[in-house]
Design a protein around this motif. Structure first.
Motif, PDB file in Angstrom:
ATOM      1  N   VAL A  13       0.861  -1.181   0.000  1.00  0.00           N
ATOM      2  CA  VAL A  13       0.000   0.000   0.000  1.00  0.00           C
ATOM      3  C   VAL A  13       0.899   1.233   0.000  1.00  0.00           C
ATOM      4  O   VAL A  13       1.084   1.891   1.026  1.00  0.00           O
ATOM      5  N   GLY A  14       1.449   1.540  -1.180  1.00  0.00           N
ATOM      6  CA  GLY A  14       2.431   2.616  -1.256  1.00  0.00           C
ATOM      7  C   GLY A  14       1.947   3.881  -1.936  1.00  0.00           C
ATOM      8  O   GLY A  14       2.557   4.937  -1.800  1.00  0.00           O
ATOM      9  N   THR A  15       0.839   3.796  -2.680  1.00  0.00           N
ATOM     10  CA  THR A  15       0.322   4.936  -3.436  1.00  0.00           C
ATOM     11  C   THR A  15      -1.192   5.033  -3.238  1.00  0.00           C
ATOM     12  O   THR A  15      -1.834   4.072  -2.804  1.00  0.00           O
ATOM     13  N   PRO A  16      -1.790   6.192  -3.569  1.00  0.00           N
ATOM     14  CA  PRO A  16      -3.255   6.297  -3.454  1.00  0.00           C
ATOM     15  C   PRO A  16      -3.982   5.221  -4.258  1.00  0.00           C
ATOM     16  O   PRO A  16      -4.996   4.675  -3.808  1.00  0.00           O
ATOM     17  N   GLU A  17      -3.455   4.910  -5.448  1.00  0.00           N
ATOM     18  CA  GLU A  17      -4.097   3.905  -6.295  1.00  0.00           C
ATOM     19  C   GLU A  17      -4.063   2.527  -5.646  1.00  0.00           C
ATOM     20  O   GLU A  17      -4.966   1.702  -5.841  1.00  0.00           O
ATOM     21  N   ALA A  18      -3.017   2.262  -4.868  1.00  0.00           N
ATOM     22  CA  ALA A  18      -2.861   0.943  -4.248  1.00  0.00           C
ATOM     23  C   ALA A  18      -3.902   0.698  -3.155  1.00  0.00           C
ATOM     24  O   ALA A  18      -4.185  -0.453  -2.832  1.00  0.00           O
ATOM     25  N   ILE A  19      -4.473   1.769  -2.587  1.00  0.00           N
ATOM     26  CA  ILE A  19      -5.475   1.594  -1.541  1.00  0.00           C
ATOM     27  C   ILE A  19      -6.684   0.847  -2.084  1.00  0.00           C
ATOM     28  O   ILE A  19      -7.160  -0.131  -1.493  1.00  0.00           O
ATOM     29  N   ALA A  20      -7.193   1.297  -3.237  1.00  0.00           N
ATOM     30  CA  ALA A  20      -8.372   0.669  -3.827  1.00  0.00           C
ATOM     31  C   ALA A  20      -8.091  -0.780  -4.192  1.00  0.00           C
ATOM     32  O   ALA A  20      -8.932  -1.667  -3.972  1.00  0.00           O
ATOM     33  N   ALA A  21      -6.900  -1.050  -4.742  1.00  0.00           N
ATOM     34  CA  ALA A  21      -6.544  -2.419  -5.114  1.00  0.00           C
ATOM     35  C   ALA A  21      -6.478  -3.316  -3.886  1.00  0.00           C
ATOM     36  O   ALA A  21      -6.945  -4.459  -3.903  1.00  0.00           O
ATOM     37  N   ALA A  22      -5.918  -2.788  -2.788  1.00  0.00           N
ATOM     38  CA  ALA A  22      -5.820  -3.568  -1.556  1.00  0.00           C
ATOM     39  C   ALA A  22      -7.206  -3.844  -0.980  1.00  0.00           C
ATOM     40  O   ALA A  22      -7.497  -4.954  -0.530  1.00  0.00           O
ATOM     41  N   GLU A  23      -8.071  -2.830  -1.005  1.00  0.00           N
ATOM     42  CA  GLU A  23      -9.417  -3.023  -0.461  1.00  0.00           C
ATOM     43  C   GLU A  23     -10.204  -4.050  -1.267  1.00  0.00           C
ATOM     44  O   GLU A  23     -10.941  -4.867  -0.718  1.00  0.00           O
ATOM     45  N   THR A  24     -10.047  -4.017  -2.590  1.00  0.00           N
ATOM     46  CA  THR A  24     -10.705  -5.010  -3.438  1.00  0.00           C
ATOM     47  C   THR A  24     -10.218  -6.414  -3.102  1.00  0.00           C
ATOM     48  O   THR A  24     -11.014  -7.352  -2.991  1.00  0.00           O
ATOM     49  N   ARG A  25      -8.921  -6.548  -2.887  1.00  0.00           N
ATOM     50  CA  ARG A  25      -8.359  -7.868  -2.570  1.00  0.00           C
ATOM     51  C   ARG A  25      -8.840  -8.356  -1.210  1.00  0.00           C
ATOM     52  O   ARG A  25      -9.122  -9.552  -1.025  1.00  0.00           O
ATOM     53  N   VAL A  26      -8.963  -7.438  -0.236  1.00  0.00           N
ATOM     54  CA  VAL A  26      -9.480  -7.808   1.081  1.00  0.00           C
ATOM     55  C   VAL A  26     -10.923  -8.313   0.975  1.00  0.00           C
ATOM     56  O   VAL A  26     -11.303  -9.326   1.566  1.00  0.00           O
ATOM     57  N   LYS A  27     -11.744  -7.621   0.181  1.00  0.00           N
ATOM     58  CA  LYS A  27     -13.147  -8.025  -0.010  1.00  0.00           C
ATOM     59  C   LYS A  27     -13.219  -9.395  -0.680  1.00  0.00           C
ATOM     60  O   LYS A  27     -14.044 -10.237  -0.313  1.00  0.00           O
ATOM     61  N   GLU A  28     -12.377  -9.607  -1.694  1.00  0.00           N
ATOM     62  CA  GLU A  28     -12.363 -10.897  -2.387  1.00  0.00           C
ATOM     63  C   GLU A  28     -11.996 -12.018  -1.424  1.00  0.00           C
ATOM     64  O   GLU A  28     -12.587 -13.094  -1.435  1.00  0.00           O
ATOM     65  N   SER A  29     -11.024 -11.736  -0.554  1.00  0.00           N
ATOM     66  CA  SER A  29     -10.583 -12.743   0.415  1.00  0.00           C
ATOM     67  C   SER A  29     -11.690 -13.068   1.425  1.00  0.00           C
ATOM     68  O   SER A  29     -11.904 -14.222   1.773  1.00  0.00           O
ATOM     69  N   ALA A  30     -12.408 -12.014   1.842  1.00  0.00           N
ATOM     70  CA  ALA A  30     -13.463 -12.208   2.837  1.00  0.00           C
ATOM     71  C   ALA A  30     -14.634 -13.005   2.284  1.00  0.00           C
ATOM     72  O   ALA A  30     -15.314 -13.727   3.022  1.00  0.00           O
ATOM     73  N   SER A  31     -14.866 -12.894   0.968  1.00  0.00           N
ATOM     74  CA  SER A  31     -15.999 -13.591   0.371  1.00  0.00           C
ATOM     75  C   SER A  31     -15.647 -14.958  -0.191  1.00  0.00           C
ATOM     76  O   SER A  31     -16.515 -15.699  -0.633  1.00  0.00           O
ATOM     77  N   ALA A  32     -14.351 -15.313  -0.160  1.00  0.00           N
ATOM     78  CA  ALA A  32     -13.919 -16.604  -0.691  1.00  0.00           C
ATOM     79  C   ALA A  32     -14.400 -17.726   0.222  1.00  0.00           C
ATOM     80  O   ALA A  32     -14.435 -17.564   1.451  1.00  0.00           O
ATOM     81  N   PRO A  33     -14.769 -18.883  -0.353  1.00  0.00           N
ATOM     82  CA  PRO A  33     -15.241 -19.997   0.479  1.00  0.00           C
ATOM     83  C   PRO A  33     -14.136 -20.581   1.327  1.00  0.00           C
ATOM     84  O   PRO A  33     -12.978 -20.469   1.009  1.00  0.00           O
TER      85      PRO A  33
END
Length: 248
Positions: free
Chosen positions: A228-248
């Protein structure tokens, strides 16, 4: 089985939170990088909560940029670890100098150093617990949590380290691509700071010292490191966190 605390356990940490966060601008013009939120929580709180989960009961946190905001946020925390603030308002001391300023807090015992923006998705077992369990004071001066270069989100560099079959680390050469990057968490011994400069210097000085002695080891992160080094990386990290939380 005894419930008495393990006298060899590592329970203290230093959290690096004083940096200017230049790559995160314009956000960090008004908000210090450790207070930037990812997935609904400030980066520093992700780091401190991970520290507590790993058995850390006391943490020193350094502050410099927008220090009043940082201090106010830290003083409002009521959860473990208990926090001592190391004030660098007068001069930014870099990573090595910042830790050295607070070294007396750790006595002669090894301790954890956390980057305040260290952020990852956990595997089956928490990585800090794995790191502390893997510490071997007889063989090691430093043990680094390292992440695979190829699978880390938001990182496009050439890596930092090679790791041999015994988990000993070596630097990447100038024109090489290395399979592992530093994930921002390490255990180290206070004696590594002997003969280091007064004032500002980088922790990479100590990495080099431990590698030269063949006493710098790595533990491969189980999960995925999110840079999480740039403003753009925040959105990418949040998307990945959501994907992980919804994974079976």
């Amino acid at each position: 089985m005894s419930d008495a605390p393990d006298p060899t356990a590592i329970t203290r940490a230093f959290v690096l939170a004083a940096g200017l966060g230049k790559r995160m601008r314009p956000i960090t013009a008004t908000v210090p990088k450790p207070l930037v939120e990812v997935a609904g929580k400030a980066l520093i709180d992700h780091a401190l909560d991970r520290a507590a989960e790993g058995g850390i009961t006391e943490a020193v946190v350094n502050i410099h940029w927008l220090a009043d905001q940082m201090e106010g946020h830290l003083l409002r925390r009521t959860e473990l670890p208990a926090i001592t603030i190391s004030d660098e308002r007068e001069a930014l001391l870099e990573t090595g100098g910042g830790v050295k300023k607070a070294l007396a807090q750790f006595g002669s015992e090894p301790f954890v150093v956390f980057n305040s923006d260290s952020f990852w998705l956990e595997g089956p077992k928490p990585n800090l617990s794995r790191l502390i369990a893997g510490w071997n004071a007889e063989a090691m001066d430093m043990l680094l949590l390292v992440a695979p270069t190829a699978t880390s989100l938001g990182y496009d560099g050439a890596g930092d380290f090679f790791m041999d079959s015994g988990s000993r680390l070596a630097w990447r050469g100038e024109r090489e691509v290395a399979p592992f990057i530093y994930a921002g968490v390490a255990i180290l011994k206070p004696e590594l700071f002997a003969d280091t400069p007064d004032g500002s210097f980088s922790l990479t000085t100590l990495f080099a010292r431990a590698i030269e002695r063949e006493r710098c080891y790595g533990l491969r992160l189980d999960g995925q490191w999110l840079h999480v080094g740039t403003p753009e990386a925040i959105a990418a990290a949040e998307t990945r966190v959501k994907e992980s939380a919804s994974a079976p």
